[in-house]
Scaffold this motif. Structure first.
Motif, PDB file in Angstrom:
ATOM      1  N   LEU A   1      -0.817   7.308  10.493  1.00 44.99           N
ATOM      2  CA  LEU A   1      -2.172   6.753  10.442  1.00 44.99           C
ATOM      3  C   LEU A   1      -2.613   6.510  11.877  1.00 44.99           C
ATOM      4  O   LEU A   1      -1.879   5.933  12.659  1.00 44.99           O
ATOM      5  CB  LEU A   1      -2.169   5.437   9.658  1.00 44.99           C
TER       6      LEU A   1
ATOM      7  N   GLY B   1       1.103  -3.414   5.959  1.00 51.66           N
ATOM      8  CA  GLY B   1       0.577  -3.078   7.276  1.00 51.66           C
ATOM      9  C   GLY B   1       1.141  -1.730   7.682  1.00 51.66           C
ATOM     10  O   GLY B   1       1.044  -0.760   6.937  1.00 51.66           O
ATOM     11  N   ALA B   2       1.755  -1.678   8.876  1.00 54.67           N
ATOM     12  CA  ALA B   2       2.307  -0.398   9.330  1.00 54.67           C
ATOM     13  C   ALA B   2       3.791  -0.292   9.000  1.00 54.67           C
ATOM     14  O   ALA B   2       4.435   0.685   9.347  1.00 54.67           O
ATOM     15  CB  ALA B   2       2.081  -0.264  10.827  1.00 54.67           C
TER      16      ALA B   2
ATOM     17  N   LYS C   1       7.352  -0.200   6.765  1.00 54.67           N
ATOM     18  CA  LYS C   1       7.791   0.436   5.521  1.00 54.67           C
ATOM     19  C   LYS C   1       8.750  -0.467   4.751  1.00 54.67           C
ATOM     20  O   LYS C   1       9.734  -0.960   5.297  1.00 54.67           O
ATOM     21  CB  LYS C   1       8.481   1.750   5.900  1.00 54.67           C
TER      22      LYS C   1
ATOM     23  N   LYS D   1      -8.868   7.528   5.812  1.00 54.93           N
ATOM     24  CA  LYS D   1      -8.402   7.203   7.160  1.00 54.93           C
ATOM     25  C   LYS D   1      -8.249   8.461   8.027  1.00 54.93           C
ATOM     26  O   LYS D   1      -8.041   9.557   7.513  1.00 54.93           O
ATOM     27  CB  LYS D   1      -7.030   6.514   7.093  1.00 54.93           C
TER      28      LYS D   1
ATOM     29  N   MET E   1       0.841  -1.189   0.000  1.00 54.91           N
ATOM     30  CA  MET E   1       0.000   0.000   0.000  1.00 54.91           C
ATOM     31  C   MET E   1       0.884   1.250   0.000  1.00 54.91           C
ATOM     32  O   MET E   1       2.017   1.213   0.460  1.00 54.91           O
ATOM     33  CB  MET E   1      -0.878   0.026   1.261  1.00 54.91           C
TER      34      MET E   1
ATOM     35  N   HIS F   1      -4.408   1.887  -4.379  1.00 54.94           N
ATOM     36  CA  HIS F   1      -3.336   1.317  -3.556  1.00 54.94           C
ATOM     37  C   HIS F   1      -3.070   2.155  -2.322  1.00 54.94           C
ATOM     38  O   HIS F   1      -2.039   1.987  -1.670  1.00 54.94           O
ATOM     39  CB  HIS F   1      -2.050   1.210  -4.372  1.00 54.94           C
ATOM     40  N   SER F   2      -3.951   3.065  -2.014  1.00 57.74           N
ATOM     41  CA  SER F   2      -3.657   4.022  -0.946  1.00 57.74           C
ATOM     42  C   SER F   2      -4.003   3.476   0.431  1.00 57.74           C
ATOM     43  O   SER F   2      -5.105   2.973   0.662  1.00 57.74           O
ATOM     44  CB  SER F   2      -4.433   5.310  -1.185  1.00 57.74           C
ATOM     45  N   ALA F   3      -3.063   3.637   1.364  1.00 57.85           N
ATOM     46  CA  ALA F   3      -3.308   3.292   2.766  1.00 57.85           C
ATOM     47  C   ALA F   3      -3.798   4.510   3.526  1.00 57.85           C
ATOM     48  O   ALA F   3      -4.030   4.444   4.719  1.00 57.85           O
ATOM     49  CB  ALA F   3      -2.023   2.769   3.397  1.00 57.85           C
ATOM     50  N   THR F   4      -3.927   5.643   2.862  1.00 58.01           N
ATOM     51  CA  THR F   4      -4.176   6.913   3.537  1.00 58.01           C
ATOM     52  C   THR F   4      -5.618   7.392   3.370  1.00 58.01           C
ATOM     53  O   THR F   4      -6.213   7.927   4.307  1.00 58.01           O
ATOM     54  CB  THR F   4      -3.240   8.016   2.950  1.00 58.01           C
TER      55      THR F   4
ATOM     56  N   LYS G   1       1.515   5.005   1.379  1.00 56.43           N
ATOM     57  CA  LYS G   1       1.164   6.033   2.361  1.00 56.43           C
ATOM     58  C   LYS G   1       1.659   7.360   1.826  1.00 56.43           C
ATOM     59  O   LYS G   1       2.850   7.537   1.606  1.00 56.43           O
ATOM     60  CB  LYS G   1       1.797   5.731   3.720  1.00 56.43           C
TER      61      LYS G   1
ATOM     62  N   LEU H   1       4.149   0.483   2.058  1.00 57.90           N
ATOM     63  CA  LEU H   1       4.017  -0.234   3.321  1.00 57.90           C
ATOM     64  C   LEU H   1       3.401  -1.607   3.141  1.00 57.90           C
ATOM     65  O   LEU H   1       2.649  -1.856   2.196  1.00 57.90           O
ATOM     66  CB  LEU H   1       3.062   0.532   4.265  1.00 57.90           C
TER      67      LEU H   1
END
Ligand code: BT5
Length: 253
Positions: A252, A113-114, A116, A209, A103, A203-206, A105, A111
């Motif tokens: 996040l 999960g959390a 990098k 959120k 994903m 593909h965004s984890a942001t 960020k 990333l």
């Protein structure tokens, strides 16, 4: 034909056993007139760097530490968007070669999960005539196991090998990154960010959120609602105001 089936990226590749930072080498080559698409890649960086002169841990022979010189005909204010475009290229290449689903960020982290796995650093050489060169630095943690990382990043870093449980072919991945980088930067230079926005958001984890955005002068908390056609992050704070974030570290929540 350069073996990569690209038009320009990778026509000239400087492969070093060791250097301080491929960014430094690429800046120098660009000043000396290196061609659009020139690539510098190193097995080991002794002073790999992130944004704001932060350190980038670059274990010997375990990652892809490379810088790509581009000479796009776009105004300097568009330079930061190349970070977003490069992130899409790296994610697509990682998917293609490993089947993993990383994903993004905003703006420059990839990333799992959390943790990098990749950082991107876009630097600019410009003068009164505009952009002379963009130096796009890409650092991908490929085959590190946990104790290959510096103790300072062991809790926040991961590698493709840790995620997939296999050893990943760095050459194959680097080649695919260069092909994707050419495809997506060409698309961006020709058509702007809109054809890439959907891909980026997918593909965004942001987006969607609750985030904390640390900027040089202030910190804002709110919901990341999206990015604009210019790649600016839209953050809505509790008072209902929408803020355009151009540059920040995002946490996040
Ligand atoms: C970045 O900065 O993420 C950009 C990294 C760019 C590295 C490439 S490697 C090739 C080229 N040559 C260079 O010298 N640089 C580029 P930033 O968002 O500021 O993140 C830096 C932070 O990430 C550090 O402060 C650490 O917390 C963390 N970090 C450092 N090394 C890491 C690693 N290998 N994996 C994961 N996180 C790391």
């Amino acid at each position: 034909q350069n073996g990569l089936n690209t038009r320009k990226i990778g026509n000239h590749i400087t492969h070093l056993e060791q250097c301080a930072s491929t960014q430094i080498v690429a800046h120098k080559l660009a000043q000396e007139g290196a061609a659009d698409g020139t690539v510098v890649i190193a097995e080991l960086q002794t002073e790999g760097r992130g944004r704001l002169m932060r350190k980038w841990d670059s274990a010997h022979g375990k990652g892809i530490w490379m810088s790509v010189i581009l000479r796009p005909d776009v105004p300097p204010h568009q330079a930061p968007q190349f970070t977003l475009v490069a992130a899409v290229a790296v994610v697509r290449a990682i998917q293609q070669v490993t089947g993993l689903e990383p994903m993004i960020k905003w703006p420059n982290d990839i990333l799992f999960g959390a943790k990098k796995a990749t950082g991107i650093l876009t630097e600019l050489q410009s003068d009164a005539d505009g952009i002379q060169a963009l130096i796009i630095g890409i650092g991908v943690n490929v085959n590190q196991q946990l104790d290959d990382f510096d103790a300072s990043v062991q809790d926040i870093a991961t590698s493709l090998s840790l995620e997939s449980g296999t050893i990943v072919n760095r050459r194959e991945l680097a080649q695919e990154i260069l092909r994707c980088l050419e495809r997506y930067t060409d698309m961006y230079i020709e058509h702007g960010f809109s054809p890439l926005k959907q891909l980026w958001e997918a593909h965004s984890a942001t987006i969607g959120k609750a985030v904390r955005a640390r900027m040089s002068k202030e910190t804002l908390e709110g919901i990341a609602e999206g990015i604009t056609e210019d790649g600016v992050l839209q953050l809505r704070t509790a008072d209902g105001k929408l803020h355009g974030i151009y540059s920040a570290d995002i946490e996040l929540k």
